[in-house]
Enzyme design. Structure first.
Site, PDB file in Angstrom:
ATOM      1  N   ASP A  65       0.830  -1.207   0.000  1.00 46.34           N
ATOM      2  CA  ASP A  65       0.000   0.000   0.000  1.00 46.34           C
ATOM      3  C   ASP A  65       0.864   1.257   0.000  1.00 46.34           C
ATOM      4  O   ASP A  65       2.062   1.216   0.310  1.00 46.34           O
ATOM      5  CB  ASP A  65      -0.903  -0.025   1.241  1.00 46.34           C
ATOM      6  N   ASP A  70     -10.574   1.841  -3.447  1.00 48.01           N
ATOM      7  CA  ASP A  70     -11.133   1.492  -2.134  1.00 48.01           C
ATOM      8  C   ASP A  70     -12.646   1.449  -2.192  1.00 48.01           C
ATOM      9  O   ASP A  70     -13.286   1.014  -1.243  1.00 48.01           O
ATOM     10  CB  ASP A  70     -10.715   2.544  -1.096  1.00 48.01           C
TER      11      ASP A  70
HETATM   12  C1  GLA Z   1      -5.819   1.743   2.258  1.00 51.94           C
HETATM   13  C2  GLA Z   1      -6.178   0.608   1.347  1.00 51.94           C
HETATM   14  C3  GLA Z   1      -7.213  -0.270   1.994  1.00 51.94           C
HETATM   15  C4  GLA Z   1      -6.688  -0.788   3.306  1.00 51.94           C
HETATM   16  C5  GLA Z   1      -6.247   0.366   4.185  1.00 51.94           C
HETATM   17  C6  GLA Z   1      -5.542  -0.124   5.419  1.00 51.94           C
HETATM   18  O1  GLA Z   1      -6.882   2.620   2.405  1.00 51.94           O
HETATM   19  O2  GLA Z   1      -6.598   1.076   0.108  1.00 51.94           O
HETATM   20  O3  GLA Z   1      -7.564  -1.338   1.154  1.00 51.94           O
HETATM   21  O4  GLA Z   1      -5.612  -1.653   3.058  1.00 51.94           O
HETATM   22  O5  GLA Z   1      -5.367   1.250   3.505  1.00 51.94           O
HETATM   23  O6  GLA Z   1      -5.121   0.911   6.223  1.00 51.94           O
END
Ligand code: GLA
Length: 722
Positions: free
Chosen positions: A473, A542
């Protein structure tokens, strides 16, 4: 496929595409980029007329001006007033006059040191290297163009070599530039925001500039590093279009400039506001690699050419055809609130329904109880997990599933042991307060110490634990650039930071080739071809709402392959949109990508669990068609905003997806004409058993029927029968 020089013409031509350039008195002109021409005789020559009001190199000849010619490179100060592809601060000015000196034809694809480059099997690619030198300075410019067997995509980059004896500064060094004849053009880009990534946008190009870009330090949720120029009449199945893309994940710029002659210059490269590269004498600098694609068969053909190129020449070869496991991710199921029992209950249910990979998301390390702290403290939180991480991994593996883990290597929380030990490792202007995003700061990967530290740390993590998958990420953009020892040092930081990040990506993916890496950046905040060279899968948003996903997935697959796209079924009401859609709809939409689940399976009823099990079982039967098949758009969302449809064809099988957003009354159902079928064959729809001729599916079409109500979808599976 051939690359050759015939008299003053350079040809790069295969059966899909041609690039033809001409050298005259050392100046390089673009004569053609488009359909394959093996023998060119200036049929499209520019009409030589008096351009007295444009600058002319010779006083007696007003018909020739750099202002009016289609160039191979755009230089400053010699009469070409369009945006430059190269701008160098040297001595006391920026004027250059690079002229052709020599050329070479090289086998294969040149690899740009430190940056992601395409790959090709032996004999599949050849490169033309054009060597240029400035007329008065010892400054050299090498232009590389690579042609690939059977591909409508060429790649290119430029390299500047400084032998002047002085330090110079590169202000602009684009990766690709194309000058195209006047026409009625539309420009297509992919725009959006967090949770609303890759929205297709098409608009008319008029005299002036159209520009997209990023200054975020990452390619960003907002704009994709790609630009398409299409004839106004081009649609999905007919017409010509050009695409420029860049293999780069940082600050970029892409533009279409329609000049006073209504001719168009397309350009793409590192954003000139964030380059400022200091080049000492004896040093060289290479731009990132760009892709140039052409089609005369419509935008579906452009998509196919781009997707195929990415699969064959960008994605790590071992993964481009490797079917992806159906996963369950605990993020939307638990967020930070989990323990061993909660996770293993989800694992048990996942195993029951046939899911193949369990991914433990954020919150497994340090004191990471929320998103305010502990990024950087990559030590397993054994008290939260009720024991070592290996216990959970074994639990998952013992149930025949794979194990995946979330990491965010480029970030640090101020509230962390790492920050307390190394406050200087953060990108910052000393003396100024920090700027936070998601309460976190960005590590300075321009600092080799930082890169070395994380190579060891994550190398150790992946060696120590039996991890099959990593979700990498990157949740914030860069601000407060200022760690350099001098201003010019600081100005180089964004690109140097990215080189450090790529170094870590290359190291980990090469050292642990069995690990499937999925890239994520708050969803699709860095969904680009630079990252895809290392990570074969992306969490594209997301936003897991099935209806929002229709547009996002449409945008992702416009240029990128389906197999690179994670797509999850989540709970309702949806956590981002608060919208409730049927489980079937959520399943159908996620099944048009790499299917996954991101919800607490323990909260589902027995009927819902049974439905999930059926989805998983069905997806396993169609997975090769979706992941390896050709995705073709059946509807243009600009014309049909309430309806979405696409098909996937692979060998003798076909999947047809249809989605209707809002229910309508007294309106006929849509009949969709299917594509890429054999008109002489018969096809059987697998759930109803109905048989249709290929010809009727192509020419008469197939009527889409979904239940009444909002947010309805269908997914039909056809097999060719003899
Ligand atoms: C980001 C990612 C999510 C999740 C969160 C965790 O927002 O896109 O899928 O992994 O971080 O903190």
């Amino acid at each position: 496929m051939k690359i050759c020089k015939a008299e003053n013409l350079f040809y790069l031509v295969n059966d899909q595409v041609a690039l033809i350039m001409e050298e005259k008195e050392g100046r390089l002109f673009l004569r053609h980029f488009g359909g394959p021409i093996a023998s060119y005789h200036h049929a499209n020559a520019m009409h030589e007329m008096d351009h007295a009001f444009s600058p002319n190199p010779r006083p007696e000849d007003r018909t020739f001006s750099m202002d009016t010619q289609r160039q191979v490179l755009g230089q400053v100060g010699r009469g070409d007033f369009r945006k430059p592809s190269i701008r160098i601060n040297h001595t006391n000015n920026q004027v250059t006059d690079f002229r052709y000196v020599d050329y070479q034809v090289l086998d294969g694809v040149p690899q740009v040191v430190g940056l992601p480059s395409p790959h090709a099997k032996e004999g599949q690619a050849q490169t033309l290297k054009l060597q240029l030198k400035d007329t008065i300075l010892d400054l050299y410019l090498n232009l590389y163009y690579t042609l690939y067997e059977g591909s409508a995509t060429l790649t290119c980059f430029q390299e500047v070599v400084n032998q002047t004896g002085e330090t110079i500064e590169l202000a602009t060094c684009l990766s690709a530039m194309l000058d195209l004849p006047a026409g009625a053009y539309d420009v297509i880009s992919f725009q959006g925001a967090y949770g609303r990534e890759k929205r297709f946008q098409r608009q008319a190009l008029k005299q002036g500039y159209f520009e997209i870009g990023s200054s975020r330090g990452a390619s960003g949720h907002g704009q994709t590093p790609a630009i398409i120029l299409a004839d106004r009449l081009t649609q999905d199945d007919a017409g010509q279009a050009y695409a420029l893309q860049i293999m780069y994940s940082g600050n970029f710029q892409a533009f279409a400039q329609c000049n006073q002659l209504e001719e168009v210059r397309l350009g793409i490269g590192i954003h000139p506001d964030f380059l400022n590269w200091r080049l000492a004498s004896g040093e060289s600098f290479s731009s990132p690699v760009a892709l140039m694609t052409y089609t005369f068969q419509g935008l579906n053909a452009l998509s196919q050419a781009s997707q195929t190129f990415i699969l064959d020449h960008i994605m790590p070869p071992a993964y481009s055809q490797q079917l992806r496991p159906i996963l369950i991710n605990n993020w939307e199921a638990t967020y930070f609130d989990f323990n061993f029992d909660k996770l293993t209950q989800i694992v048990d249910k996942a195993q029951e329904v046939g899911i193949e990979l369990f991914v433990l998301d954020d919150g497994w390390f340090g004191d990471r109880q929320d998103d305010q702290r502990a990024l950087g403290d990559w030590v397993v939180n054994e008290s939260k997990l009720g024991g070592p991480l290996s216990r959970l991994i074994d639990y998952v593996h013992d149930r025949g599933m794979k194990f995946g883990l979330w990491i965010e290597p480029e970030m640090i929380s101020q509230e962390s042991d790492l920050y307390r030990q190394h406050p200087d490792w953060v990108i910052q202007v000393p003396g100024r307060s920090h700027t936070y995003a998601r309460s976190q700061l960005v590590l300075d990967y321009a600092n080799p110490e930082v890169v070395a530290y994380f190579k060891e740390l994550f190398g150790d993590l992946l060696s120590r634990y039996a991890i099959d998958y990593i979700k990498w990420d990157m949740n914030r953009n860069i601000t407060d650039v200022g760690n350099g020892t001098s201003l010019s040092d600081t100005l180089m930081q964004p690109h140097r930071h990215l080189l450090g990040v790529y170094d870590l990506m290359a190291y980990l993916t090469q050292t642990f080739p069995h690990v499937l890496f999925e890239s994520c950046a708050g969803g699709g905040g860095r969904n680009d071809l630079g990252v895809m060279r290392y990570f074969p899968q992306v969490w594209v948003s997301d936003n897991t709402d099935a209806i929002e996903r229709l547009a996002i997935q449409h945008g992702h697959t416009y240029l990128y392959p389906t197999i690179a796209m994670g797509a999850h079924v989540s709970a309702v009401p949806n956590h981002q949109m608060n919208r409730t859609t049927p489980l079937k709809t959520r399943g159908d939409v996620a099944m048009t990508g790499n299917l996954g689940y991101e919800l607490d399976l323990c909260q589902l009823s027995d009927e819902e669990l049974e439905q999930v099990a059926q989805q998983v079982a069905f997806y396993k039967t169609i997975r090769p068609i979706i992941q390896r098949g050709q995705r073709t758009r059946l509807l243009d969302p600009e014309l049909f905003s309430n309806d979405w449809a696409c098909q996937f064809s692979y060998q003798d099988q076909l999947i047809v997806f249809y989605g209707r957003v809002l229910s309508t009354l007294e309106k006929s159902e849509l009949t969709l004409k299917l594509k890429n079928l054999d008109p002489h064959a018969f096809y059987q729809e697998q759930s109803s058993g109905k048989i249709y001729s290929g010809a009727e599916l192509i020419y008469a079409g197939l009527t889409m029927v979904v239940p009444r109500g909002d947010f309805q979808t269908s997914l039909q599976h056809f097999k060719k029968i003899q």
